[in-house]
Design an enzyme around this catalytic site. Structure first.
Site, PDB file in Angstrom:
ATOM      1  N   CYS A 123     -30.658  -6.935  55.112  1.00  0.00           N
ATOM      2  CA  CYS A 123     -31.060  -8.012  54.516  1.00  0.00           C
ATOM      3  C   CYS A 123     -32.645  -7.766  54.099  1.00  0.00           C
ATOM      4  O   CYS A 123     -33.513  -7.865  54.824  1.00  0.00           O
ATOM      5  CB  CYS A 123     -31.021  -9.177  55.179  1.00  0.00           C
ATOM      6  SG  CYS A 123     -31.665 -10.721  54.319  1.00  0.00           S
ATOM      7  N   GLY A 163     -34.183  -0.476  63.589  1.00  0.00           N
ATOM      8  CA  GLY A 163     -34.494  -1.137  62.414  1.00  0.00           C
ATOM      9  C   GLY A 163     -34.110  -2.711  62.809  1.00  0.00           C
ATOM     10  O   GLY A 163     -35.141  -3.585  62.638  1.00  0.00           O
ATOM     11  N   SER A 164     -33.017  -3.157  63.013  1.00  0.00           N
ATOM     12  CA  SER A 164     -32.692  -4.421  63.558  1.00  0.00           C
ATOM     13  C   SER A 164     -33.346  -4.787  64.555  1.00  0.00           C
ATOM     14  O   SER A 164     -33.853  -6.071  64.484  1.00  0.00           O
ATOM     15  CB  SER A 164     -31.013  -4.242  63.650  1.00  0.00           C
ATOM     16  OG  SER A 164     -30.253  -3.941  62.485  1.00  0.00           O
ATOM     17  N   ASP A 172     -25.019   7.679  66.288  1.00  0.00           N
ATOM     18  CA  ASP A 172     -26.005   8.738  66.445  1.00  0.00           C
ATOM     19  C   ASP A 172     -26.425   8.776  67.841  1.00  0.00           C
ATOM     20  O   ASP A 172     -26.916  10.220  68.092  1.00  0.00           O
ATOM     21  CB  ASP A 172     -27.006   8.708  65.522  1.00  0.00           C
ATOM     22  CG  ASP A 172     -26.559   8.663  63.928  1.00  0.00           C
ATOM     23  OD1 ASP A 172     -25.378   9.497  63.788  1.00  0.00           O
ATOM     24  OD2 ASP A 172     -27.237   8.316  63.050  1.00  0.00           O
ATOM     25  N   ARG A 223     -17.155   6.934  61.619  1.00  0.00           N
ATOM     26  CA  ARG A 223     -17.684   5.682  61.633  1.00  0.00           C
ATOM     27  C   ARG A 223     -16.363   4.850  62.028  1.00  0.00           C
ATOM     28  O   ARG A 223     -16.561   3.795  62.423  1.00  0.00           O
ATOM     29  CB  ARG A 223     -18.552   5.116  60.729  1.00  0.00           C
ATOM     30  CG  ARG A 223     -19.685   5.716  60.804  1.00  0.00           C
ATOM     31  CD  ARG A 223     -20.577   4.728  59.671  1.00  0.00           C
ATOM     32  NE  ARG A 223     -21.971   5.591  59.613  1.00  0.00           N
ATOM     33  CZ  ARG A 223     -23.127   5.166  60.246  1.00  0.00           C
ATOM     34  NH1 ARG A 223     -23.079   4.488  61.314  1.00  0.00           N
ATOM     35  NH2 ARG A 223     -23.992   5.840  60.007  1.00  0.00           N
ATOM     36  N   ARG A 276      -0.874  20.391  95.797  1.00  0.00           N
ATOM     37  CA  ARG A 276      -1.696  19.488  96.865  1.00  0.00           C
ATOM     38  C   ARG A 276      -1.831  20.103  98.287  1.00  0.00           C
ATOM     39  O   ARG A 276      -2.197  19.550  99.202  1.00  0.00           O
ATOM     40  CB  ARG A 276      -0.617  18.134  96.812  1.00  0.00           C
ATOM     41  CG  ARG A 276      -0.702  17.376  95.378  1.00  0.00           C
ATOM     42  CD  ARG A 276       0.133  16.233  95.708  1.00  0.00           C
ATOM     43  NE  ARG A 276       0.631  15.724  94.357  1.00  0.00           N
ATOM     44  CZ  ARG A 276      -0.067  14.614  94.020  1.00  0.00           C
ATOM     45  NH1 ARG A 276      -1.343  14.164  94.812  1.00  0.00           N
ATOM     46  NH2 ARG A 276       0.059  13.978  92.963  1.00  0.00           N
ATOM     47  N   THR A 285      -9.733  13.966  89.042  1.00  0.00           N
ATOM     48  CA  THR A 285      -8.297  13.432  89.208  1.00  0.00           C
ATOM     49  C   THR A 285      -8.118  12.053  88.372  1.00  0.00           C
ATOM     50  O   THR A 285      -9.146  11.467  88.077  1.00  0.00           O
ATOM     51  CB  THR A 285      -8.182  12.971  90.781  1.00  0.00           C
ATOM     52  OG1 THR A 285      -6.948  12.147  90.868  1.00  0.00           O
ATOM     53  CG2 THR A 285      -9.362  12.148  91.082  1.00  0.00           C
ATOM     54  N   MET A 317      -0.838   4.470  86.736  1.00  0.00           N
ATOM     55  CA  MET A 317      -0.771   5.308  87.907  1.00  0.00           C
ATOM     56  C   MET A 317      -2.242   5.000  88.773  1.00  0.00           C
ATOM     57  O   MET A 317      -2.773   4.196  88.431  1.00  0.00           O
ATOM     58  CB  MET A 317      -0.785   6.771  87.852  1.00  0.00           C
ATOM     59  CG  MET A 317       0.470   7.479  87.150  1.00  0.00           C
ATOM     60  SD  MET A 317       0.667   9.135  86.409  1.00  0.00           S
ATOM     61  CE  MET A 317       0.603   9.841  88.084  1.00  0.00           C
ATOM     62  N   GLY A 318      -2.365   5.835  89.724  1.00  0.00           N
ATOM     63  CA  GLY A 318      -3.508   5.444  90.599  1.00  0.00           C
ATOM     64  C   GLY A 318      -3.306   5.612  92.096  1.00  0.00           C
ATOM     65  O   GLY A 318      -4.440   5.540  92.855  1.00  0.00           O
TER      66      GLY A 318
END
Length: 782
Positions: free
Chosen positions: A91, A122-123, A168, A303, A472, A529, A574-575
């Site tokens: 603006c 700038g904003s 950026d 973008r 494992r 993991t 999962m987890g």
């Protein structure tokens, strides 16, 4: 800006986002905030508005009336959308005193006294100027009759908090801006696709990415894809860069590679400030080497697209911190910007950050490129140092005499291969002999060990799974065999990349030192993991990829119901016992509930959730999402929860269930996991090299102290080495999780965004810091 819509959902605004706060709802003494409901039923602090098209919406009276209160369906739907759902515009009127007078009058008439601005420097600079002039603007408006004395009194001061939205990542003071990670996702999707065709045709590709004044995207892309060369504006190449580049490309081809990748930031320059363009590089390669060369300019595709899981969570976290900063602000508080330092939300004076950002541009214009790199901050410098090691330094002819072995332990995780590649190549640069151990501790016991070369790990960065193989199996029952092989292969140090089994296996190796002298060698654990359940680290390699897989799947599942009646999806993640994936995916995907082991629940809690979702479904909301961690409760299974919601929702919504399973362990690693694995591998080799020298006596290695076996983890703001024996007290071994987990503090945000009327613990606050003080604590170069 990708991911900004998540900040919008908490703040209810983007670009110039306006938040009017009713301060009586916050009790700073108790540290508890109550959340009243607005007319749409959305929980928030007081009233909140968004303004369409940024500064133009404040200045133009015609746009002023489009300041609105979003409905629940609007706020929820925006979470997975890229860009900014309310628009953004430059603006010119706001740059003038007259334009800012109009903006001030419009805000005063609405009773708006708190601004959250999401944008670039700038904003944010414009917003700070607006705040500095606020008193004089009110005085002038009062004098000319634009506002009344009562209105001027009610709006006597203006609070401003900034959040940085820029792909950026060019704003100093934060490690990551909102939108950067999503842009990296777009770039890497294209780079991976181009790599395939480049290998097929034996081509050289020159890829130009955005970054007119900042080379962050180019730098991280080069690390994430193992590029042969990168050009960034902060560190131009030497005057004879053409010779060096051609020599580098030739060496790569002679080493067996069928392609070359060169990454160029659009603002790349040489030491004299002359632009280095993609076409310049292409013409050089074709003329000097005769390679088939193509140029790809990515442009604005960077973008677009949906925001990554990281950006969704980051936007939500920054949104919470911005609201807290506004609530605590006084007329004397300087305008601040909410930023990310490591894994920590911090507040910095807005104009300090803006000034340092401008200082970078000034330093580059004055050709003080070393200063420009330092001003970019610790994270940028560390990335650049790792890139230089991997891309511009070759193994020395003189060897160190030391041998390092690297192995994967536990379940596969995307990013493991990137860590192995970095470990091997940095080890070779140190002059070490590098060994690859296949199939974890079991492979070490059975002699599945081979020497691994620089060329062997080429192209591993973007591969999922584990190229070395992983199991494992724990080492305790194989101590004799492992000791014998450590001796026979002359291993002086171990780098173990894996999950909870890597941690517990290393503890067993420590215990075995009492009986087996061969086990008295330095070892380093790198957490990798999808469960993110290794103590001593906020993040594990592979967790980000799994999180993005879940988030993307949830988006698609919800989209599959488009055009149908109201529907609720029950998703199992999962987890193990760790609820990280369920919680963060719930936050990123807009879940109405996420059931985890760490937050115990009963049938009454389930009833509340069902009733709450049922009431939401009677409004404009048409989709529901409920996540369940696979081991959150042995009785309240996925089938039980599905049946419960199906029964209670009859006549209002129907249900579907999905068990995502092992797809969460697969796929191409995200840019975050590639970069994280690369840096962790480099740092681990540097540490273990020093530790081997420290433990060397008369030509032999003997390491039996606690600090000779460490875990490398991300703790709040930095990567730190912690003795694994000290982490035992922080671990719940029965359930294979740390006793304290940072992400549990994000759980209330998930409930707030799901429109629950709850209290948020605000006792732990981010304090105002200073940019220059942060830069004093730079990590030493690797």
């Amino acid at each position: 800006m990708l991911g900004a819509s998540n900040s919008f959902e908490f703040l209810l605004g983007v670009s110039f986002t306006i938040v009017l706060l009713e301060f009586e709802h916050l009790d700073l003494g108790t540290g508890k905030s109550k959340f009243p409901e607005n007319p749409h039923g959305t929980t928030c602090w007081g009233r909140a508005f968004y303004i369409l098209t940024g500064g133009r919406g404040i200045v133009k009276k015609a746009w002023m009336w489009r300041i609105v209160f979003p409905s629940p369906s609007e706020a929820t739907a925006c979470r997975s959308l890229g860009g900014t759902v309310i628009g953004s515009a430059r603006c010119q009127d706001f740059r003038t005193r007259e334009g800012r007078l109009k903006a001030a009058r419009n805000l005063v008439k609405r009773g708006i006294t708190n601004l959250c601005v999401i944008g670039g420097d700038g904003s944010l600079t414009g917003a700070d100027t607006f705040r500095a002039e606020w008193s004089s603007l009110l005085a002038e408006l009062l004098k000319t009759g634009g506002i009344t004395a009562e209105e001027a009194k009610k709006s006597s001061y203006l609070n401003i908090v900034g959040m940085v939205g820029s792909i950026d990542n060019d704003f100093c003071g934060t490690d990551m801006t909102i939108g950067t990670d999503s842009a990296l996702h777009r770039i890497m999707e294209i780079v991976d696709a181009i790599t395939t065709t480049a290998q097929s045709h034996q081509r050289t590709f020159v890829l130009e990415v955005m970054g007119r004044h900042c080379g962050y995207l180019a730098l991280i892309t080069s690390l994430a894809c193992g590029a042969d060369w990168v050009f960034i504006p902060e560190s131009p190449p030497e005057d004879d860069w053409e010779d060096h580049l051609c020599r580098r490309l030739t060496e790569t081809r002679l080493g067996g590679s069928r392609l070359n990748i060169i990454i160029v930031a659009e603002g790349a320059i040489d030491k004299h400030g002359k632009p280095i363009t993609s076409d310049d590089i292409k013409n050089l390669v074709v003329k000097r080497l005769g390679y088939d060369t193509r140029v790809t300019i990515l442009g604005h595709v960077q973008r677009g697209g949906t925001p990554s899981a990281f950006d969704r969570v980051l936007g939500s976290r920054m949104g919470v911190e911005a609201v807290m900063a506004l609530l605590e602000a006084t007329p004397e508080t300087p305008a601040c910007v909410v930023s990310l330092s490591g894994n920590q939300a911090v507040r910095l004076p807005l104009m300090e950050c803006v000034q340092v950002t401008k200082d970078v541009t000034t330093a580059m214009n004055e050709k003080r490129f070393d200063d420009a790199l330092k001003l970019r901050g610790r994270s940028f410098q560390n990335n650049w140092n790792v890139y230089k090691l991997l891309a511009h330094i070759r193994p020395p002819s003189t060897k160190s005499g030391y041998t390092l072995a690297v192995l994967n332990v536990g379940a596969p995780a995307a990013g493991m291969n990137a860590a192995v590649r970095s470990t091997v190549r940095i080890g070779l640069i140190h002059g070490h002999r590098m060994l690859a151990v296949h199939d974890g501790f079991e492979g070490l016991a059975f002699g599945k060990v081979e020497e691994i070369s620089w060329e062997r790990v080429g192209g591993w960065t973007g591969l999922g799974g584990s190229k070395l193989g992983t199991k494992r199996t724990l080492p305790k029952k194989y101590f004799e065999e492992i000791s014998a092989n450590i001796s026979s292969f002359g291993i002086h140090g171990l780098i173990i990349i894996g999950g909870f089994e890597a941690f517990t296996g290393s503890l067993e190796m420590m215990e075995g030192r009492a009986k087996f002298e061969e086990l008295c060698i330095p070892l380093c654990v790198i957490p990798a993991t999808v469960s993110n359940n290794v103590p001593g680290s906020d993040f594990s390699i592979g967790a980000d990829t799994a999180l993005n897989t879940i988030t993307t799947t949830c988006d698609r599942i919800k989209q599959s119901a488009a055009g149908t009646k109201r529907r609720v999806f029950i998703i199992e993640t999962m987890g193990g016992y760790c609820g990280y994936l369920a919680t963060l995916a719930g936050l990123a995907g807009g879940a109405d509930a996420a059931y985890i082991y760490e937050e115990h629940f009963n049938i009454r809690d389930l009833q509340i959730n069902v009733e709450h979702l049922t009431e939401k479904m009677k409004t404009t909301v048409k989709r529901g999402l409920v996540l369940r961690n696979e081991r959150c409760n042995e009785n309240y299974t996925t089938d039980f929860i599905y049946n419960l919601y199906s029964e209670e929702g009859k006549g209002i919504f129907d249900c579907r269930k999905n068990v995502l399973g092992h797809m969460q362990q697969g796929g191409t690693p995200t840019p975050f996991d590639r970069n994280f694995g690369t840096k962790m591998g480099a740092k681990a080799v540097a540490w273990i090299t020093g530790k081997i020298k420290e433990c060397s006596r008369h030509g032999r290695i003997f390491a039996n102290t606690a600090d000779s076996a460490c875990l490398l983890g991300m703790r709040k703001r930095s990567l730190v080495f912690q003795p694994i024996t000290e982490l035992k007290e922080q671990t719940d071994f029965e359930h294979r999780i740390p006793k304290e987990q940072w992400w549990l503090k994000l759980r209330p945000i998930l409930k707030i965004l799901a429109k629950y009327n709850i209290e948020l613990d605000t006792s732990e606050k981010a304090h105002m810091e200073h940019v220059r003080q942060k830069r004093i604590s730079l990590e030493s170069n690797i």
